[in-house]
Write a protein that holds these residues in place. Structure first.
Motif, PDB file in Angstrom:
ATOM      1  N   VAL A 253       0.864  -1.185   0.000  1.00  0.00           N
ATOM      2  CA  VAL A 253       0.000   0.000   0.000  1.00  0.00           C
ATOM      3  C   VAL A 253       0.902   1.237   0.000  1.00  0.00           C
ATOM      4  CG1 VAL A 253      -1.819   1.262   1.198  1.00  0.00           C
ATOM      5  CG2 VAL A 253      -1.709  -1.229   1.369  1.00  0.00           C
ATOM      6  N   ASN A 254       0.890   1.958  -1.097  1.00  0.00           N
ATOM      7  CA  ASN A 254       1.702   3.182  -1.189  1.00  0.00           C
ATOM      8  C   ASN A 254       0.853   4.438  -1.229  1.00  0.00           C
ATOM      9  OD1 ASN A 254       4.496   2.237  -1.353  1.00  0.00           O
ATOM     10  ND2 ASN A 254       3.733   1.142  -3.154  1.00  0.00           N
ATOM     11  N   ARG A 255      -0.347   4.331  -1.803  1.00  0.00           N
ATOM     12  CA  ARG A 255      -1.172   5.519  -2.002  1.00  0.00           C
ATOM     13  C   ARG A 255      -2.593   5.274  -1.507  1.00  0.00           C
ATOM     14  NH1 ARG A 255       0.359   7.991  -7.927  1.00  0.00           N
ATOM     15  NH2 ARG A 255       2.188   9.139  -7.225  1.00  0.00           N
ATOM     16  N   VAL A 256      -2.996   6.108  -0.564  1.00  0.00           N
ATOM     17  CA  VAL A 256      -4.322   5.938   0.048  1.00  0.00           C
ATOM     18  C   VAL A 256      -5.147   7.205  -0.121  1.00  0.00           C
ATOM     19  CG1 VAL A 256      -5.542   5.567   2.222  1.00  0.00           C
ATOM     20  CG2 VAL A 256      -3.468   4.302   1.760  1.00  0.00           C
ATOM     21  N   LEU A 257      -6.413   7.008  -0.431  1.00  0.00           N
ATOM     22  CA  LEU A 257      -7.358   8.127  -0.500  1.00  0.00           C
ATOM     23  C   LEU A 257      -8.202   8.123   0.771  1.00  0.00           C
ATOM     24  CD1 LEU A 257      -9.574   9.177  -3.499  1.00  0.00           C
ATOM     25  CD2 LEU A 257     -10.617   8.757  -1.271  1.00  0.00           C
ATOM     26  N   ILE A 258      -8.294   9.308   1.410  1.00  0.00           N
ATOM     27  CA  ILE A 258      -9.118   9.467   2.604  1.00  0.00           C
ATOM     28  C   ILE A 258     -10.271  10.401   2.238  1.00  0.00           C
ATOM     29  CG2 ILE A 258      -9.142  10.197   5.029  1.00  0.00           C
ATOM     30  CD1 ILE A 258      -6.994   8.076   4.580  1.00  0.00           C
ATOM     31  N   ALA A 259     -11.500  10.000   2.515  1.00  0.00           N
ATOM     32  CA  ALA A 259     -12.654  10.835   2.155  1.00  0.00           C
ATOM     33  C   ALA A 259     -13.531  11.054   3.382  1.00  0.00           C
ATOM     34  CB  ALA A 259     -13.450  10.172   1.038  1.00  0.00           C
ATOM     35  N   GLY A 260     -13.735  12.317   3.724  1.00  0.00           N
ATOM     36  CA  GLY A 260     -14.507  12.643   4.918  1.00  0.00           C
ATOM     37  C   GLY A 260     -15.715  13.507   4.621  1.00  0.00           C
ATOM     38  N   THR A 261     -16.768  13.283   5.402  1.00  0.00           N
ATOM     39  CA  THR A 261     -17.973  14.104   5.344  1.00  0.00           C
ATOM     40  C   THR A 261     -18.662  13.897   6.689  1.00  0.00           C
ATOM     41  OG1 THR A 261     -20.062  14.524   4.178  1.00  0.00           O
ATOM     42  CG2 THR A 261     -19.286  12.249   4.192  1.00  0.00           C
ATOM     43  N   GLY A 262     -19.893  14.333   6.831  1.00  0.00           N
ATOM     44  CA  GLY A 262     -20.598  14.095   8.089  1.00  0.00           C
ATOM     45  C   GLY A 262     -21.694  15.121   8.283  1.00  0.00           C
ATOM     46  N   GLY A 263     -22.304  15.111   9.456  1.00  0.00           N
ATOM     47  CA  GLY A 263     -23.379  16.059   9.762  1.00  0.00           C
ATOM     48  C   GLY A 263     -24.531  15.901   8.800  1.00  0.00           C
ATOM     49  N   SER A 264     -24.849  16.955   8.066  1.00  0.00           N
ATOM     50  CA  SER A 264     -25.890  16.863   7.036  1.00  0.00           C
ATOM     51  C   SER A 264     -25.245  16.554   5.679  1.00  0.00           C
ATOM     52  CB  SER A 264     -26.683  18.170   6.968  1.00  0.00           C
ATOM     53  OG  SER A 264     -25.839  19.225   6.527  1.00  0.00           O
ATOM     54  N   TYR A 265     -24.006  16.061   5.724  1.00  0.00           N
ATOM     55  CA  TYR A 265     -23.223  15.761   4.507  1.00  0.00           C
ATOM     56  C   TYR A 265     -23.008  17.035   3.704  1.00  0.00           C
ATOM     57  CZ  TYR A 265     -24.354  11.572   6.672  1.00  0.00           C
ATOM     58  OH  TYR A 265     -24.494  10.646   7.657  1.00  0.00           O
ATOM     59  N   MET A 266     -22.793  18.121   4.491  1.00  0.00           N
ATOM     60  CA  MET A 266     -22.630  19.456   3.924  1.00  0.00           C
ATOM     61  C   MET A 266     -21.338  19.634   3.168  1.00  0.00           C
ATOM     62  SD  MET A 266     -22.050  19.171   7.392  1.00  0.00           S
ATOM     63  CE  MET A 266     -20.624  19.288   8.471  1.00  0.00           C
ATOM     64  N   ASP A 267     -20.354  18.804   3.463  1.00  0.00           N
ATOM     65  CA  ASP A 267     -19.113  18.921   2.713  1.00  0.00           C
ATOM     66  C   ASP A 267     -18.580  17.546   2.341  1.00  0.00           C
ATOM     67  OD1 ASP A 267     -18.277  18.203   5.271  1.00  0.00           O
ATOM     68  OD2 ASP A 267     -16.536  19.547   5.276  1.00  0.00           O
ATOM     69  N   SER A 268     -17.725  17.551   1.336  1.00  0.00           N
ATOM     70  CA  SER A 268     -17.088  16.328   0.823  1.00  0.00           C
ATOM     71  C   SER A 268     -15.614  16.661   0.736  1.00  0.00           C
ATOM     72  CB  SER A 268     -17.625  15.990  -0.565  1.00  0.00           C
ATOM     73  OG  SER A 268     -19.040  15.906  -0.535  1.00  0.00           O
ATOM     74  N   GLN A 269     -14.795  15.979   1.522  1.00  0.00           N
ATOM     75  CA  GLN A 269     -13.383  16.352   1.631  1.00  0.00           C
ATOM     76  C   GLN A 269     -12.494  15.152   1.344  1.00  0.00           C
ATOM     77  OE1 GLN A 269     -12.668  19.380   1.818  1.00  0.00           O
ATOM     78  NE2 GLN A 269     -14.488  20.350   2.692  1.00  0.00           N
ATOM     79  N   VAL A 270     -11.433  15.384   0.613  1.00  0.00           N
ATOM     80  CA  VAL A 270     -10.567  14.295   0.172  1.00  0.00           C
ATOM     81  C   VAL A 270      -9.102  14.623   0.452  1.00  0.00           C
ATOM     82  CG1 VAL A 270      -9.950  12.799  -1.762  1.00  0.00           C
ATOM     83  CG2 VAL A 270     -12.197  13.908  -1.722  1.00  0.00           C
ATOM     84  N   LEU A 271      -8.388  13.642   0.947  1.00  0.00           N
ATOM     85  CA  LEU A 271      -6.935  13.731   1.110  1.00  0.00           C
ATOM     86  C   LEU A 271      -6.308  12.587   0.337  1.00  0.00           C
ATOM     87  CD1 LEU A 271      -6.325  14.017   4.974  1.00  0.00           C
ATOM     88  CD2 LEU A 271      -6.163  15.879   3.307  1.00  0.00           C
ATOM     89  N   LEU A 272      -5.157  12.850  -0.275  1.00  0.00           N
ATOM     90  CA  LEU A 272      -4.373  11.785  -0.893  1.00  0.00           C
ATOM     91  C   LEU A 272      -3.067  11.663  -0.128  1.00  0.00           C
ATOM     92  CD1 LEU A 272      -4.937  12.672  -4.660  1.00  0.00           C
ATOM     93  CD2 LEU A 272      -6.121  10.950  -3.289  1.00  0.00           C
ATOM     94  N   LEU A 273      -2.817  10.477   0.386  1.00  0.00           N
ATOM     95  CA  LEU A 273      -1.608  10.236   1.168  1.00  0.00           C
ATOM     96  C   LEU A 273      -0.719   9.251   0.421  1.00  0.00           C
ATOM     97  CD1 LEU A 273      -3.192   9.694   4.710  1.00  0.00           C
ATOM     98  CD2 LEU A 273      -2.608  11.848   3.572  1.00  0.00           C
ATOM     99  N   GLU A 274       0.588   9.419   0.573  1.00  0.00           N
ATOM    100  CA  GLU A 274       1.499   8.450  -0.055  1.00  0.00           C
ATOM    101  C   GLU A 274       2.712   8.225   0.831  1.00  0.00           C
ATOM    102  OE1 GLU A 274       3.268   9.633  -3.748  1.00  0.00           O
ATOM    103  OE2 GLU A 274       3.538  11.704  -3.099  1.00  0.00           O
ATOM    104  N   ARG A 275       3.292   7.071   0.675  1.00  0.00           N
ATOM    105  CA  ARG A 275       4.509   6.722   1.394  1.00  0.00           C
ATOM    106  C   ARG A 275       5.608   7.720   0.990  1.00  0.00           C
ATOM    107  NH1 ARG A 275       6.093   1.329   2.984  1.00  0.00           N
ATOM    108  NH2 ARG A 275       4.233   0.645   1.886  1.00  0.00           N
TER     109      ARG A 275
END
Lengths: 408, 135
Positions: free
Chosen positions: A382-404
């Motif tokens: 696993v070298n590259r991971v996508l993290i996706a966050g939201t919540g509440g009323s799903y008012m936002d959609s947020q993405v992070l890309l992580l890599e080794r």
């Protein structure tokens, strides 16, 4: 739509590239005898040990909110953890970052900025939640007030499961997903939880039949499709690439991020079956130069099966309309043919630890890249991971890309 | 209570569904704002909605309501896209059997004046299937 996207001002190998060097976690579930401050202390020490560090290495403490008690949350803002960790007259700053379920993404943006600019050298981020042991009725009511406009929606009796119900119903219509498909998403997540000793449901299996036989809570959501509120906690350490290199620490860098705030109240979301994910994904991939095909693993906020399915489609990790069926097929489960998703079991099976639900997914992504998940949950290469966050009323959609991060 | 909330709720009590309208640019805002998001004018008034629209999504809350709503269970919450081009969250009147099986997404619904005008009624818009007797 013009995209507010610019490349990161920092590239891999820069001395001030912000990196993760350690994560710590405590088991999720119901632990009424576990003290809130004890939980925070434990995740702090575990994260520091994982980073081969001690409290004195930390100059900034960043807190993620706890929703079970405003009183206890105030302890965090007023720097209790600085004192608990013995950092009086050492710590430079202590403060909180909060955007609900997507705090996982926004806290990383904030801390990355602090480190790359030089405002902080090494940052300890802490989260603990006592939802599982809190008064259920009180929590349901609190969640029915937070993020639901008092003037226009609160008097309808809307609550968080009904927000999930509205999204799920629209998603089912537009994707043609069946009740079995959505129940199957929950079952697929449970298979990962069964490999995660920190998951609330580590020792319980789940079947589609069980899900569909559980009580209807808010049509079309059955009880076993609703996230179980849990106690839990996560901490992590970020520092500069130069500092990680000096200490010879394996590290995970942030390759890019993107996001969108699509609405505040659910009654004003114009596209429930898409939410903000397509826009967020476009911005994320634009910044990083990656595409969905570059991802080895995804950790995607899953308070409800449809919420995760919609995100997975918008992120380009499933064909349009096929998100729930892809996850339910087992492709994203242990040993599946697709990219692994929510390898800690997700909120639905590891436990919904409030703002921490997304943070637990983030920590799992970092842990997997560092190669430190328990066998047999650890995924190879696993070298590259996508993290996706939201919540509440799903008012936002947020993405992070992580890599080794490279260690040259 | 702020002025626009009071006026919106007053409309519901009188059997009217109001949509905020900017006095400067004439555009419609839902939910009502303190300044027009299009032109930033603070001169804001109201338009009376025709009350017709399309059922975008609904859910029947059966368990774990917020405190104070227990006696109303089960109840149906709906997002309605009004013909004027704005949308809002409201309630749906049940069918005769007390359920909501007769509703289908993307079919016409209409504002039910009786839902918010009765004694002790909550300040929220109710909708029924277009042409049904409840409307």
């Amino acid at each position: 739509m013009s995209l507010p996207v610019a490349p990161l001002n920092i590239t891999a190998g820069d001395a001030n590239d912000p990196v993760f060097v350690g994560v710590g976690e405590i088991v999720s579930g119901r632990f009424p005898d576990r003290s809130f401050i004890q939980s925070l202390t434990q995740v702090a020490i575990r994260a520091l040990k994982d980073a081969s560090m001690v409290p004195a290495d930390i100059d900034t403490v960043v807190l993620i909110p706890a929703l079970h008690s405003f009183d206890q949350q105030a302890d965090l803002v007023f720097s209790r953890m600085v004192e608990e960790l013995g950092l009086n007259r050492r710590a430079k700053a202590n403060f909180m970052v909060h955007s609900g379920g997507s705090t996982s993404d926004n806290v990383v943006r904030v801390v990355s900025g602090l480190i790359s600019s030089g405002h902080a050298k090494t940052v300890l981020v802490l989260q603990a939640e006592g939802w599982g042991s809190a008064d259920l009725r009180e929590m349901v009511t609190m969640l029915s007030w937070n993020g639901i406009p008092a003037q226009w929606e609160r008097e309808s009796g809307l609550n968080f499961n009904s927000i999930g119900g509205l999204i799920t119903q629209r998603y089912m219509l537009e994707s043609g997903s069946s009740a079995e498909d959505l129940a199957g998403v929950c079952v697929s997540l449970r298979k990962w939880a069964n490999l995660n000793p920190n998951a609330m449901y580590a020792n319980k299996t789940l079947s589609v039949e069980q899900v569909l036989a559980s009580k209807m809570v808010s049509d079309p959501l059955h009880a076993m499709e609703c996230p179980m509120m849990a106690d839990g906690g996560v901490g992590f350490v970020m520092t500069s690439a130069a500092n990680a290199k000096a200490k010879d620490l394996p590290a995970v860098r942030v390759a890019g991020s993107g996001g969108v705030v699509s609405h505040y109240s659910i009654g004003q979301e114009t596209d429930l079956a898409t939410l903000g994910w397509k826009i967020a994904a476009e911005r994320t991939f634009e910044q990083s130069g990656w595409g969905p095909e570059d991802i080895d693993m995804a950790q995607v906020y899953d308070s409800y099966a449809a919420v995760m399915s919609i995100a997975v489609e918008g992120l380009g990790l499933a064909k349009s309309g096929e998100g729930a069926r892809l996850i339910a097929s087992g492709a994203t489960s242990p040993g599946g043919s697709g990219i692994p998703m929510n390898t800690n079991g997700g909120l639905l099976s590891a436990g919904h630890t409030g703002v921490g639900g997304g943070t637990a997914l983030l920590a799992e992504g970092v842990r997997q890249v560092l190669g430190r998940a328990d066998a047999p949950r650890q995924v190879a290469d696993v070298n590259r991971v996508l993290i996706a966050g939201t919540g509440g009323s799903y008012m936002d959609s947020q993405v992070l890309l992580l890599e080794r991060a490279g260690r040259n | 209570m702020d002025k626009q909330t009071e006026e919106f709720r007053s409309g519901l009590r009188q059997g009217e569904l109001l949509i905020q309208r900017c006095e400067q640019c004439s555009r419609l805002n839902m939910y009502p704002k303190f300044a027009c998001p299009f032109c930033q004018s603070e001169e804001l008034g109201w338009a009376q909605a025709a009350g017709t629209g399309s059922l975008y999504a609904f859910t029947v809350c059966r368990l774990a309501s917020p405190a104070g709503f227990e006696e109303e269970l089960p109840y149906a919450l709906a997002i309605v896209k009004l013909d004027e081009g704005v949308q809002l969250l409201g309630r749906l009147t049940p069918d005769e059997d007390g359920e909501w099986n007769g509703y289908a997404l993307d079919t016409p619904v209409e504002f039910v004046t009786a839902g918010s005008t009765g004694e002790g009624a909550r300040p929220i818009a109710w909708f029924s299937r277009a042409g049904s007797s409840a409307a």
